[in-house]
Design a protein around this motif. Sequence first.
Motif, short mmCIF file in Angstrom:
data_model
loop_
_atom_site.label_atom_id
_atom_site.label_comp_id
_atom_site.label_asym_id
_atom_site.label_seq_id
_atom_site.Cartn_x
_atom_site.Cartn_y
_atom_site.Cartn_z
N ILE A 1 0.86 -1.19 0.00
CA ILE A 1 0.00 0.00 0.00
C ILE A 1 0.89 1.23 0.00
CG2 ILE A 1 -1.81 1.27 1.21
CD1 ILE A 1 -2.81 -1.32 2.38
N MET A 2 0.69 2.11 -0.99
CA MET A 2 1.42 3.36 -1.09
C MET A 2 0.41 4.50 -1.12
SD MET A 2 4.28 2.19 -3.94
CE MET A 2 5.12 3.78 -3.97
N TYR A 3 0.75 5.63 -0.48
CA TYR A 3 -0.24 6.71 -0.40
C TYR A 3 0.47 8.05 -0.20
CZ TYR A 3 0.55 5.68 4.57
OH TYR A 3 1.12 5.43 5.79
N SER A 4 -0.12 9.08 -0.79
CA SER A 4 0.39 10.44 -0.59
C SER A 4 -0.09 10.96 0.76
CB SER A 4 -0.09 11.35 -1.73
OG SER A 4 -1.50 11.50 -1.69
N ASP A 5 0.43 12.12 1.18
CA ASP A 5 0.10 12.57 2.54
C ASP A 5 -1.27 13.23 2.62
OD1 ASP A 5 0.59 15.09 1.47
OD2 ASP A 5 1.75 15.78 3.20
N GLY A 6 -2.05 13.16 1.55
CA GLY A 6 -3.46 13.52 1.66
C GLY A 6 -4.24 12.48 2.45
N LEU A 7 -3.60 11.33 2.71
CA LEU A 7 -4.20 10.27 3.53
C LEU A 7 -3.51 10.25 4.89
CD1 LEU A 7 -6.31 7.86 2.90
CD2 LEU A 7 -4.28 6.42 3.13
N GLN A 8 -4.30 10.16 5.95
CA GLN A 8 -3.72 10.01 7.28
C GLN A 8 -2.93 8.70 7.35
OE1 GLN A 8 -6.71 10.59 10.40
NE2 GLN A 8 -7.99 11.63 8.88
N SER A 9 -1.97 8.66 8.23
CA SER A 9 -1.12 7.47 8.32
C SER A 9 -1.49 6.56 9.50
CB SER A 9 0.35 7.89 8.47
OG SER A 9 0.53 8.67 9.63
N GLY B 1 -8.69 15.61 3.58
CA GLY B 1 -9.59 16.64 3.07
C GLY B 1 -8.96 18.00 2.89
N ARG B 2 -7.62 18.06 2.95
CA ARG B 2 -6.97 19.36 2.75
C ARG B 2 -5.79 19.27 1.79
NH1 ARG B 2 -5.65 18.12 8.33
NH2 ARG B 2 -3.42 17.70 8.61
N ASP B 3 -5.74 18.23 0.99
CA ASP B 3 -4.68 18.08 -0.01
C ASP B 3 -5.15 17.06 -1.04
OD1 ASP B 3 -2.29 18.35 -1.32
OD2 ASP B 3 -1.04 17.50 0.27
N ASP B 4 -4.44 17.02 -2.17
CA ASP B 4 -4.67 15.93 -3.11
C ASP B 4 -4.37 14.61 -2.40
OD1 ASP B 4 -4.95 17.94 -5.15
OD2 ASP B 4 -2.77 17.99 -5.33
N VAL B 5 -5.03 13.55 -2.83
CA VAL B 5 -4.82 12.27 -2.16
C VAL B 5 -4.81 11.13 -3.19
CG1 VAL B 5 -7.29 12.04 -1.66
CG2 VAL B 5 -5.63 10.68 -0.37
N THR B 6 -3.85 10.25 -3.05
CA THR B 6 -3.75 9.06 -3.89
C THR B 6 -3.47 7.86 -3.00
OG1 THR B 6 -2.87 10.35 -5.73
CG2 THR B 6 -2.55 7.96 -5.82
N VAL B 7 -4.20 6.78 -3.24
CA VAL B 7 -3.98 5.52 -2.53
C VAL B 7 -3.82 4.43 -3.59
CG1 VAL B 7 -4.81 3.90 -0.80
CG2 VAL B 7 -5.47 6.32 -0.66
N LEU B 8 -2.74 3.68 -3.51
CA LEU B 8 -2.48 2.57 -4.44
C LEU B 8 -2.27 1.31 -3.62
CD1 LEU B 8 -0.16 2.58 -7.53
CD2 LEU B 8 -0.02 0.72 -5.87
N VAL B 9 -3.05 0.28 -3.94
CA VAL B 9 -2.96 -1.01 -3.25
C VAL B 9 -2.76 -2.09 -4.31
CG1 VAL B 9 -4.06 -2.63 -1.65
CG2 VAL B 9 -4.55 -0.17 -1.47
N ILE B 10 -1.73 -2.91 -4.16
CA ILE B 10 -1.49 -3.98 -5.12
C ILE B 10 -1.16 -5.27 -4.37
CG2 ILE B 10 0.95 -3.34 -5.39
CD1 ILE B 10 0.71 -4.30 -8.34
N ALA B 11 -1.74 -6.37 -4.84
CA ALA B 11 -1.40 -7.68 -4.32
C ALA B 11 -0.14 -8.16 -5.05
CB ALA B 11 -2.56 -8.65 -4.54
N LEU B 12 0.89 -8.47 -4.30
CA LEU B 12 2.15 -8.89 -4.88
C LEU B 12 2.05 -10.40 -5.18
CD1 LEU B 12 4.61 -6.91 -2.59
CD2 LEU B 12 3.63 -6.24 -4.81
N GLU B 13 1.87 -10.71 -6.44
CA GLU B 13 1.60 -12.07 -6.86
C GLU B 13 2.54 -12.49 -7.98
OE1 GLU B 13 -3.23 -11.97 -6.10
OE2 GLU B 13 -2.45 -11.60 -8.11
N THR B 14 2.66 -13.80 -8.19
CA THR B 14 3.40 -14.30 -9.33
C THR B 14 2.70 -13.88 -10.60
OG1 THR B 14 4.18 -16.18 -8.05
CG2 THR B 14 4.29 -16.36 -10.46
N LEU B 15 3.44 -13.33 -11.53
CA LEU B 15 2.86 -12.79 -12.75
C LEU B 15 2.99 -13.76 -13.90
CD1 LEU B 15 4.38 -9.22 -12.43
CD2 LEU B 15 2.01 -9.85 -11.97
N ASP B 16 2.03 -13.69 -14.83
CA ASP B 16 2.12 -14.47 -16.05
C ASP B 16 3.10 -13.81 -17.00
OD1 ASP B 16 0.17 -16.22 -15.17
OD2 ASP B 16 -1.46 -15.03 -16.02
N ASP B 17 3.93 -14.58 -17.63
CA ASP B 17 4.86 -14.02 -18.64
C ASP B 17 4.09 -13.61 -19.88
OD1 ASP B 17 7.21 -14.29 -17.16
OD2 ASP B 17 7.37 -16.41 -17.69
#
Length: 337
Positions: free
Chosen positions: A284-292, A321-337
């Motif tokens: 999970i990665m997020y900008s500081d528009g999201l509380q930690s 609610g006082r800045d731009d906000v981005t939240v990225l969540v990714i499941a780290l999985e084996t990928l298909d070639d």
Amino acid sequence: MDLRLHSSLTQVLPIEDISQVGYARRTAQRVAEELGFDATDCGRVALVVTEVASNILKHASNGELHLRVLPGAVAGLEVIAIDRGQGFDVHDCMTDGFSTRGTQGIGLGSMLRQAQVFDVHSDARGSVVLTRFYPRTAAVKDLRLGITQHSLHDDPACGDAWALAIKGQQVSILMIDGLGHGPEAESAAKAGATAFNREPFADPTVLLDEIHHDMRGTRGGAVALARFDSARDGLSFIGIGNIGATLISEDKNRGLASHPGIVGLQYRKIPAVDYAHCTGQLLIMYSDGLQSRWNLRDYPGLMFRHPAVIAAVLHRDYCRGRDDVTVLVIALETLDD
């Protein structure tokens, strides 16, 4: 699987009165048409959007629909219904025809069949219902990635930027938070994203230096780079500034440390940090528009839901609610070639 994804703002449709249900249906249907969906596929979208929007009004009195286009070899449409109601019994609502308040009663089970991807989380804080649609004739493997990105006060300029590239068994992820918000912050973030997109699989330390070079002359910003290699079951991370990042498994959380500085202005060069045994975990990665101060374990079962549901819950409950906000969540999985 080779793929490149880039920043795009989440389209938010408020659901506060009955007239907005029809508007949401027409908006989602129009996006589906623009993506090349045929009449039957557009009808699937319209049916589900009408039901989830109506349910928001009847069970929570108000909420939102979040729409995102899902790029790829075959483009898709993501619709997420979000509310702060009292929640519902997911098991009961999976039954076709189940309705407590006089909606169409198509049931969550029927929604599951209408959409290629479906998931839901509901508790006393509210509900999040995820649906993803693709043309029914397309064979699409769902990417277990969730992103929600919003600018402050719905400004068309967003000072956050993210990018993701997949090549073979590797995933490279960028997140930037340009200083402040508005057009100048957006220019800083875009400059850094341009550098990343030239060679996203370069050595992270070298890549950060390239981003720094391209962000000179701008406001600068916070930058984080994550590189997951499923072949070696490891993740490398390097961060400057206030981008938050956490690895989450069933039994522990690992915070990924960022260092002081402003990319584009001044920072101390540091090596990337390697983290082993990451397959099967969430990043999970997020900008500081999201509380930690959030903790997924405060939401029983949430860490096992689709990453798009997790991102939506975190944004709903922890957006400053006082800045731009981005939240990225990714499941780290084996990928298909």
